[in-house]
Motif scaffolding. Structure first.
Motif, mmCIF file in Angstrom:
data_model
loop_
_atom_site.group_PDB
_atom_site.id
_atom_site.type_symbol
_atom_site.label_atom_id
_atom_site.label_comp_id
_atom_site.label_asym_id
_atom_site.label_seq_id
_atom_site.Cartn_x
_atom_site.Cartn_y
_atom_site.Cartn_z
ATOM 1 N N PRO A 89 14.023 -40.432 9.704
ATOM 2 C CA PRO A 89 13.164 -40.914 8.613
ATOM 3 C C PRO A 89 12.037 -39.933 8.269
ATOM 4 C CG PRO A 89 13.514 -42.645 10.244
ATOM 5 C CD PRO A 89 14.101 -41.391 10.817
ATOM 6 N N TYR A 90 11.470 -39.271 9.268
ATOM 7 C CA TYR A 90 10.364 -38.342 9.012
ATOM 8 C C TYR A 90 10.871 -37.074 8.327
ATOM 9 C CZ TYR A 90 8.317 -41.538 12.304
ATOM 10 O OH TYR A 90 7.900 -42.681 12.924
ATOM 11 N N GLN A 149 13.588 -36.888 6.488
ATOM 12 C CA GLN A 149 13.959 -37.286 5.126
ATOM 13 C C GLN A 149 12.701 -37.433 4.269
ATOM 14 O OE1 GLN A 149 15.797 -41.202 4.598
ATOM 15 N NE2 GLN A 149 17.015 -40.453 2.892
ATOM 16 N N TYR A 150 11.700 -38.118 4.802
ATOM 17 C CA TYR A 150 10.427 -38.281 4.089
ATOM 18 C C TYR A 150 9.856 -36.918 3.713
ATOM 19 C CZ TYR A 150 5.442 -38.461 3.526
ATOM 20 O OH TYR A 150 4.180 -38.244 3.055
ATOM 21 N N GLN A 151 9.857 -36.003 4.665
ATOM 22 C CA GLN A 151 9.262 -34.692 4.437
ATOM 23 C C GLN A 151 10.037 -33.936 3.347
ATOM 24 O OE1 GLN A 151 6.484 -33.838 5.293
ATOM 25 N NE2 GLN A 151 6.409 -31.645 4.988
ATOM 26 N N LEU A 178 11.753 -35.262 0.982
ATOM 27 C CA LEU A 178 11.593 -35.932 -0.316
ATOM 28 C C LEU A 178 10.197 -35.724 -0.889
ATOM 29 C CD1 LEU A 178 13.296 -39.411 0.248
ATOM 30 C CD2 LEU A 178 14.252 -37.359 -0.773
ATOM 31 N N SER A 179 9.221 -35.494 -0.027
ATOM 32 C CA SER A 179 7.845 -35.459 -0.534
ATOM 33 C C SER A 179 7.303 -34.047 -0.706
ATOM 34 C CB SER A 179 6.921 -36.287 0.362
ATOM 35 O OG SER A 179 6.909 -35.769 1.677
ATOM 36 N N ALA A 180 7.721 -33.107 0.138
ATOM 37 C CA ALA A 180 7.159 -31.756 0.054
ATOM 38 C C ALA A 180 7.711 -31.031 -1.175
ATOM 39 C CB ALA A 180 7.482 -30.974 1.306
ATOM 40 N N LYS A 181 6.911 -30.168 -1.748
ATOM 41 C CA LYS A 181 7.380 -29.335 -2.855
ATOM 42 C C LYS A 181 8.252 -28.211 -2.293
ATOM 43 C CE LYS A 181 3.188 -30.253 -5.467
ATOM 44 N NZ LYS A 181 2.652 -31.167 -4.403
ATOM 45 N N HIS A 224 18.438 -36.574 -0.151
ATOM 46 C CA HIS A 224 18.555 -37.680 -1.097
ATOM 47 C C HIS A 224 19.841 -38.472 -0.889
ATOM 48 C CE1 HIS A 224 15.389 -35.636 -3.459
ATOM 49 N NE2 HIS A 224 15.140 -36.841 -3.896
ATOM 50 N N GLN A 225 20.868 -37.790 -0.404
ATOM 51 C CA GLN A 225 22.201 -38.408 -0.358
ATOM 52 C C GLN A 225 22.543 -39.025 0.992
ATOM 53 O OE1 GLN A 225 23.507 -38.492 -3.235
ATOM 54 N NE2 GLN A 225 22.266 -36.913 -4.223
ATOM 55 N N THR A 227 22.229 -41.007 4.774
ATOM 56 C CA THR A 227 21.597 -42.167 5.398
ATOM 57 C C THR A 227 21.385 -41.961 6.893
ATOM 58 O OG1 THR A 227 23.702 -43.228 5.833
ATOM 59 C CG2 THR A 227 22.681 -43.723 3.722
ATOM 60 N N ILE A 280 10.567 -27.779 10.054
ATOM 61 C CA ILE A 280 10.129 -28.582 8.901
ATOM 62 C C ILE A 280 9.359 -29.795 9.408
ATOM 63 C CG2 ILE A 280 10.947 -30.069 7.021
ATOM 64 C CD1 ILE A 280 13.250 -28.032 6.627
ATOM 65 N N HIS A 320 2.170 -36.450 -1.405
ATOM 66 C CA HIS A 320 1.780 -35.031 -1.544
ATOM 67 C C HIS A 320 1.236 -34.734 -2.950
ATOM 68 C CE1 HIS A 320 4.222 -33.182 1.993
ATOM 69 N NE2 HIS A 320 4.075 -34.458 2.201
ATOM 70 N N LYS A 330 8.935 -38.723 -7.507
ATOM 71 C CA LYS A 330 8.539 -38.622 -6.095
ATOM 72 C C LYS A 330 8.009 -39.957 -5.582
ATOM 73 C CE LYS A 330 7.327 -34.672 -4.532
ATOM 74 N NZ LYS A 330 6.580 -33.439 -4.196
ATOM 75 N N ILE A 362 9.510 -41.901 -2.379
ATOM 76 C CA ILE A 362 8.702 -42.268 -1.216
ATOM 77 C C ILE A 362 8.690 -43.788 -1.058
ATOM 78 C CG2 ILE A 362 6.403 -42.134 -0.153
ATOM 79 C CD1 ILE A 362 8.000 -39.425 -0.493
ATOM 80 N N MET A 365 11.540 -45.003 0.819
ATOM 81 C CA MET A 365 11.490 -44.786 2.271
ATOM 82 C C MET A 365 11.020 -46.039 3.007
ATOM 83 S SD MET A 365 12.743 -41.773 2.925
ATOM 84 C CE MET A 365 12.375 -41.758 4.686
ATOM 85 N N SER A 380 17.154 -47.516 6.395
ATOM 86 C CA SER A 380 17.778 -46.241 6.015
ATOM 87 C C SER A 380 19.102 -46.408 5.266
ATOM 88 C CB SER A 380 17.936 -45.345 7.229
ATOM 89 O OG SER A 380 18.900 -45.891 8.094
#
Lengths: 403, 403
Positions: free
Chosen positions: A252-253, A255-257, A259-262, A285-286, A288, A314, B317, B373, B377, B380, B384
């Protein structure tokens, strides 16, 4: 005191490791045994099953006298850097000899190969670049280049992971500490083609596989393959925290990272190169699960291990800048645990040490940034009401001491 | 077609909102009702209970004809920016009037106060700065400054949240769209001192409170206070995804982010100022829940809401740079849902629109970065194996259409 060093991960400690310890003591005649151990994230880019504190305890219960941590900057790296960091620490601690397990088991072959490699380094590097361009992974390219250049069939089989590591140990030793004596013993158990396999020995990979059963975490199958102290520690950890650590806990972390980081933030992360960040984001994104994610980002060029290490970086926000600045040479010796003999050894070598010896970490928090962060991210794998037991443990815990 | 606008969050839609819709139609005589609705993160710095798609559906089932999204750049902001963004969208869509709920309920008071504020703006700003220096929060300082400067007891009570928002709507309208007609109706239900309170009206806060029972999510207590369509939607969402969204679902990600990001990375996040990042990091190490975290970072200077918004920006972010670049004026109109009447209205105004109208988002992904984004998020927070239902829904979903 005659001393010997070993380089370990103990994920988890098992009978094969015990064999390695006993053989090392026997072959080297050492009175004190020093282990350089990876912290919470390992060379294959995985979280350790248990905290480094629990793993240090396992080691001390089975014959190791001093456990020092291989810093994050080296522990989560390709064989060359990993081996270099570990040998540098053994060198700093002034050990007389070291001993590693390998598929080959013949130290002469390692030495001969290391020498040839040194002599024909340039030619091999050129060959590696050629192979890389065909789209294969770096380890494969290196193995092929060595075969092509050295052309000696009696040489080391460098497609085997422990041979690769061993060769890097020898290269690092030659460079840093030519007087240190090197030994190798053949690896026992799964994967090693022994004519009379030892029934009580299984590989750490096999043990982890049996622990993470599809229906939940199971320890029963592990008992025959680990010392009692290990089994007790595994049971205790599981009952205290409800988990043993594995990648899916961190999915989860990650995936979160992703999805959120540029993309730009990801590009600043160590090992993230060649636009792979876009592939990682797309897969995040794809997918699970971590397994599904890895299967979808895997290519011929990127080994599973390399991708996993990238994911660890990462997860811990380890930047190119920071990793480059710190992976030249270890800048500290971090004690995770010791017996009274290990303590005595440290007392003797203390004055000759060239880099700081860290028992209580709070005074050295700037040196330990990456290890502290790795511990805190590792703690995020625990249920939220248990995390505080590990969060900041780098700053709060004293070394594990066993009489 | 005579049109009216409203600004909403619908978290969740309830009977008070239905009252607002019916009154707005009655007072303005509008044939078509347009709602500007926050997306997945709301003005108080919270995730919405349900996805924006589900909330848009609730609105369309209760009399709204067109739901457009208030972009992240405005939705997660203090009253002034939030109101400005919302009124700007209504202005772009050419609505004839708009109507908001307030504690005051008297539009003349709003207009009078807005005019006085404009005239004496400089003096008030000076006064605000004086109060800020005593260490109180910005909203409190503003309320005190207005009282001190305007000195008129018959003026608006600007300690009330909906009066504050209303005043900002009027200010924005005066600036952007002086011809748009403004109305206000008194808020019904909890917190509003009505002599004959309407038994079927509870505040959204009260409803959320009854849903998140310490023993788990409960919908039974909500039924009397929401239209049937809302209740059905809540039940459906909960049975499909197993959760309704709330901050605790995002706590692990926030904690992870605060443990892994460098202070410098946090400093680049919108609203993170004055070294508060160190306070947040410290609290993240010590807390086992979002509630505990918030209690430990709360100070007199930082309101709960301001801190929550800051946490949303950390979670997504959202950088200072990006937020500053985008919160001047909305650069698109994003349609979340419509009835056939709403569709007809859009067809009529389409040609006169000054900014792009977005129904299918895939062609506009660069404009929608922050909303995409925020959605990912927000996803999330789902288990999952359910996340894929919302991940990238901004790019994949068409507007909800109700006949």
């Amino acid at each position: 005191m005659k001393s010997a060093g070993i380089v370990v991960e103990y994920n988890p400690f098992h009978n094969g490791h015990l064999h390695h310890i006993l053989q090392t003591k026997r072959i080297t005649g050492a009175e004190v045994l020093i282990a350089v151990m990876s912290g919470h994230f390992l060379q294959r880019g995985e979280p350790a099953l248990l905290s480094k504190w629990a793993r240090a305890k396992m080691a001390l219960h089975s014959g190791v006298d001093l456990v020092v941590e291989l810093p994050y900057y080296f522990a989560t790296q390709k064989a060359e850097t990993f081996a270099f960091g570990a040998i540098a620490l053994l060198h700093e601690l002034g050990v007389d000899s070291f001993c590693f397990g390998s598929e080959s088991g013949d130290i002469k072959t390692f030495e001969k190969t290391a020498n040839l490699l040194e002599e024909q380094n340039e030619q091999i590097q050129n060959e590696v670049q050629k192979w890389i361009k065909t789209g294969i992974s770096y380890p494969k390219a290196q193995s092929l280049a060595m075969k092509n250049v050295l052309k000696d069939v009696s040489l080391l089989d460098t497609s085997k992971p422990n041979n690769i590591l061993g060769l890097q140990y020898i290269k690092a030793k030659n460079r840093l500490s030519p007087d240190m004596k090197a030994y190798t013993i053949p690896r026992q158990g799964a994967g090693y083609h022994d004519k009379q396999p030892n029934k009580s020995i299984a590989s750490a990979t096999g043990i982890r596989h049996s622990i993470f059963h599809p229906n939940g975490v199971r320890l029963d199958g592990v008992k025959p393959y680990v010392p009692n102290a290990t089994f007790t520690e595994l049971k205790k950890y599981l009952s205290t925290f409800g988990v043993l650590h594995h990648w899916e806990l961190y999915w989860p972390y990650l995936q979160y990272q992703l999805l959120s980081a540029k993309p730009k933030e990801l590009q600043s992360i160590y090992e993230v190169e060649e636009g792979i960040e876009y592939r990682l984001i797309e897969a995040a994104h794809q997918s699970t699960s971590f397994q599904q994610f890895m299967e979808s980002v895997k290519t011929k060029r990127y080994t599973w291990t390399r991708l996993q290490r990238m994911c660890v970086h990462i997860l811990t926000h380890a930047s190119k800048e920071q990793m480059a600045a710190e992976s030249d040479y270890p800048s500290y010796i971090r004690v995770l645990g010791m017996t009274s003999k290990g303590r005595e050894y440290l007392r003797n070598v203390k004055k000759t040490l060239q880099i700081p010896l860290i028992a209580k970490a709070s005074a050295y928090r700037n040196l330990l940034t990456a290890d502290i962060k790795a511990t805190n991210i590792f703690a995020m794998g625990l249920p939220s009401n248990k995390r505080s037991a590990l969060l900041n443990s780098d700053l709060l815990f004293s070394p594990v001491i066993i009489p």
